[in-house]
Design an enzyme around this catalytic site. Structure first.
Site, PDB file in Angstrom:
ATOM      1  N   TYR A  60      -2.052  -0.181 -36.169  1.00  0.00           N
ATOM      2  CA  TYR A  60      -2.014  -0.251 -34.697  1.00  0.00           C
ATOM      3  C   TYR A  60      -0.586  -0.478 -34.254  1.00  0.00           C
ATOM      4  CZ  TYR A  60      -6.495  -0.003 -32.356  1.00  0.00           C
ATOM      5  OH  TYR A  60      -7.636   0.445 -31.768  1.00  0.00           O
ATOM      6  N   GLU A  62       0.493  -0.346 -30.501  1.00  0.00           N
ATOM      7  CA  GLU A  62       0.636  -0.179 -29.048  1.00  0.00           C
ATOM      8  C   GLU A  62       2.024  -0.586 -28.607  1.00  0.00           C
ATOM      9  OE1 GLU A  62      -2.628  -1.466 -29.851  1.00  0.00           O
ATOM     10  OE2 GLU A  62      -3.930  -0.903 -28.156  1.00  0.00           O
ATOM     11  N   ASP A 206       5.370  23.491 -19.006  1.00  0.00           N
ATOM     12  CA  ASP A 206       4.428  23.300 -20.119  1.00  0.00           C
ATOM     13  C   ASP A 206       4.732  24.397 -21.139  1.00  0.00           C
ATOM     14  OD1 ASP A 206       2.327  23.334 -21.902  1.00  0.00           O
ATOM     15  OD2 ASP A 206       0.793  22.947 -20.387  1.00  0.00           O
ATOM     16  N   THR A 232       2.296  21.015 -26.740  1.00  0.00           N
ATOM     17  CA  THR A 232       1.533  20.643 -27.923  1.00  0.00           C
ATOM     18  C   THR A 232       2.476  20.805 -29.112  1.00  0.00           C
ATOM     19  OG1 THR A 232       0.739  22.904 -28.130  1.00  0.00           O
ATOM     20  CG2 THR A 232      -0.723  21.334 -27.029  1.00  0.00           C
ATOM     21  N   LYS A 235       1.098  24.796 -32.100  1.00  0.00           N
ATOM     22  CA  LYS A 235       0.991  26.252 -31.900  1.00  0.00           C
ATOM     23  C   LYS A 235       2.173  26.921 -32.621  1.00  0.00           C
ATOM     24  CE  LYS A 235      -1.831  25.787 -27.762  1.00  0.00           C
ATOM     25  NZ  LYS A 235      -1.689  24.505 -27.036  1.00  0.00           N
ATOM     26  N   ARG A 241      -1.989  18.784 -34.808  1.00  0.00           N
ATOM     27  CA  ARG A 241      -2.600  18.877 -33.481  1.00  0.00           C
ATOM     28  C   ARG A 241      -2.164  17.658 -32.658  1.00  0.00           C
ATOM     29  NH1 ARG A 241      -6.179  22.392 -31.864  1.00  0.00           N
ATOM     30  NH2 ARG A 241      -5.740  23.414 -33.828  1.00  0.00           N
TER      31      ARG A 241
HETATM   32  N1  DSN Z   1      -6.643  25.936 -26.204  1.00  0.00           N
HETATM   33  C1  DSN Z   1      -5.267  26.307 -25.978  1.00  0.00           C
HETATM   34  C2  DSN Z   1      -5.058  27.759 -26.137  1.00  0.00           C
HETATM   35  O1  DSN Z   1      -5.811  28.379 -26.867  1.00  0.00           O
HETATM   36  O2  DSN Z   1      -4.149  28.311 -25.559  1.00  0.00           O
HETATM   37  C3  DSN Z   1      -4.804  25.831 -24.704  1.00  0.00           C
HETATM   38  O3  DSN Z   1      -5.184  24.520 -24.531  1.00  0.00           O
END
Ligand code: DSN
Length: 432
Positions: A60, A62, A206, A232, A235, A241
């Site tokens: 933990y 925080e 974003d 994120t 990707k 993730r």
């Molecule tokens: N689920 C993502 C995507 O496939 O682009 C976006 O959140």
């Protein structure tokens, strides 16, 4: 993927109960035997897997490095500082928080830091390529804020910046969101900032989809233009993730408070370690080659789709993805994605701009190259994949073509293995 990073994983699942291990093994086989074209998915390195599966899950923490609410944080502090420093260096970001559990949490943290309930926000419409968290009515961003949208020009498929400015002048948003989950062209963050300045709004970028391309300088960086940048990490960035927020220095304290205690409790330190590992990998020269190949592959795939009679939204791609507009074919997005799944090619159905179909049906499929490029596939494989897709979609009920396609996919995926050795001992127990 660097072969020297492979560890002896023949006992990968030896401590997992056999029922659960069976499911994990089946998913591994699915990943190995499928052509993964979902634009937001990827295959992480052994280093990322190792960090995410580490003992840091026990801790933990925080708070922030050196300012924790729990004892024993000396070493997780090191981990989080490494992640923050690496992320800032990759994007030339003045400030970074690496704790958001996801891209959606990262976006919500910016809204929480910058907005009051009922403030007006302006984002790209979901059906035009935007994202649920950019103001969609079914998301908290559209429920708590007065959301307005811009889209793409119906002829060109491109963002019309004059239109964005006109809408912004009318609705006077407190924040403008630049970013998409399905836009195949370059986003001009500098233009977005000019628009934001004209209407006295914040600019949030974003970059979840294009983060890896930005690091490789294949897409413009939102810094120094954006006030806030979210992403994120899984990707094109090819990490675990999760999510991150970066921002101009002056907003750092507000972002930190929004993430914790505003929205989250304890940070997932094992995931933060995996983010730090991914940021390390993204700083290596072969990551740039990888990103270049992603774009080369996407352009080649788009070209082959076009020569096989498919329409592509905006006529092609500048990045890692494209949307095939199926309205000139007998199939919908739903039918196409299900037909392709039946031959182990994974895509997602996706709305095309001004789609006449419902979101669960759609008239398009989104296709992306990050995952197949990680496997080492290049232009010849892209040509083959586009032809397999065309053959299947133009001959939906032909069993001979179905069987031939399945056999081709099997051969192709066998030539480009992922995570060799994971199976070994457990293979015998698999019951598909
Ligand atoms: N689920 C993502 C995507 O496939 O682009 C976006 O959140």
């Amino acid at each position: 993927m660097d072969n020297s990073q492979k560890f002896n994983n023949s006992h990968m699942f030896k401590h997992i109960d056999p029922i659960l291990a069976n499911a994990l093994n089946l998913e591994l086989i699915r990943q190995q035997n499928s052509i993964e074209l979902i634009a937001s998915e990827n295959f992480v390195s052994y280093g990322v897997l190792e960090a995410q599966g580490s003992i840091l899950t026990n801790k933990y923490a925080e708070g922030l490095p050196s300012k924790r609410y729990y004892g024993g944080c000396e070493y997780v502090d090191m981990v989080e500082k490494i992640a923050i420093d690496r992320l800032k260096a990759l994007f030339n970001a003045p400030y970074a928080n690496v704790q958001p559990h996801s891209g959606a949490s990262a976006n919500l943290a910016v809204y929480y830091a910058a907005l009051e309930p009922n403030d007006c926000i302006l984002g790209m419409a979901l059906d035009q390529g935007g994202h649920l968290t950019h103001g969609s009515k079914v998301n908290i961003s559209g429920h708590w804020f007065k959301s307005h949208f811009y889209g793409v020009n119906p002829q060109s498929g491109l963002i019309d910046y004059d239109e964005v400015l006109a809408i912004a002048k009318t609705v006077k948003p407190k924040i403008i969101i630049a970013g998409a989950s399905n836009y195949p062209r370059i986003i001009d963050f500098e233009k977005f900032r000019k628009i934001a300045d004209e209407v006295n709004a914040y600019l949030m970028a974003d970059i979840a989809h294009i983060a890896g391309l930005i690091i490789a300088k294949l897409h413009p960086n939102p810094f120094p233009h954006a006030h806030f940048v979210t992403s994120t990490t899984h990707k094109t960035l090819r990490g675990p993730r999760g999510g991150v927020v970066m921002c101009q220095e002056e907003f750092g304290a507000k972002i930190d408070k929004a993430v914790f205690p505003g929205l989250q409790g304890g940070p997932l330190m094992h995931v933060i370690a995996a983010k730090a590992q991914a940021f390390y990998e993204a700083g290596q020269s072969d990551f740039i080659n990888y990103q270049q190949q992603i774009v080369t592959n996407a352009k080649y795939l788009a070209k082959t789709f076009l020569s096989n009679g498919f329409n592509i939204v905006s006529g092609g791609t500048d990045n890692h993805l494209m949307t095939i507009d199926l309205r000139n074919t007998p199939v919908t997005g739903k039918i196409a994605s299900e037909a392709l799944e039946s031959v182990n090619i994974t895509v997602n159905k996706n709305a095309v701009p001004n789609d006449p179909q419902k979101p669960f049906i759609t008239s398009g499929i989104r296709v992306g190259t990050p995952a197949v490029t990680t496997r080492g596939m290049q232009e010849p494989q892209m040509k083959l994949i586009a032809e397999l897709i065309a053959n299947k979609l133009y001959n939906l009920t032909d069993q001979t073509i179905h069987n031939k396609t399945l056999a081709c996919v099997k051969e192709l995926t066998a030539d480009f293995p992922i995570y060799e050795n994971f199976l070994l001992e457990r293979k015998a127990s698999i019951k598909p």
